[in-house]
Motif scaffolding. Structure first.
Motif, PDB file in Angstrom:
ATOM      1  N   ASP A  96     -25.031  22.334   4.749  1.00 16.33           N
ATOM      2  CA  ASP A  96     -25.174  22.388   3.293  1.00 16.33           C
ATOM      3  C   ASP A  96     -23.826  22.180   2.601  1.00 16.33           C
ATOM      4  N   LEU A  97     -22.781  22.754   3.164  1.00 25.50           N
ATOM      5  CA  LEU A  97     -21.447  22.583   2.598  1.00 25.50           C
ATOM      6  C   LEU A  97     -21.012  21.125   2.678  1.00 25.50           C
ATOM      7  N   ILE A 105     -23.178  30.290   3.685  1.00 24.86           N
ATOM      8  CA  ILE A 105     -23.710  28.947   3.512  1.00 24.86           C
ATOM      9  C   ILE A 105     -23.582  28.204   4.838  1.00 24.86           C
TER      10      ILE A 105
END
Length: 64
Positions: free
Chosen positions: A12-13, A8
């Motif tokens: 996005d995290l 990821i």
């Protein structure tokens, strides 16, 4: 064989973490507002709950 499972991007995290923090803050604010509302009602809280329950039952029975 290498898979990209669990991979990821950092952005996005961070977006997911920001969303979780926002949900937490909204829930805290709602809890405080409801607590203040409950404190203002005082002993009328059970009566208000009964009124809400009766209204829901009447709505389900198509009486409203």
């Amino acid at each position: 064989m290498r898979t990209n499972r669990g991979r990821i991007d950092v952005e996005d995290l961070l977006k997911i973490i920001l969303l979780l923090v926002l949900v937490w803050l909204v829930l805290e604010i709602i809890g405080e507002v409801l607590g203040l509302f409950g404190a203002l009602l005082g002993p009328l809280q059970p009566l208000l709950g009964l009124v809400v329950a009766v209204l829901i039952v009447l709505w389900l029975l198509d009486r409203i």
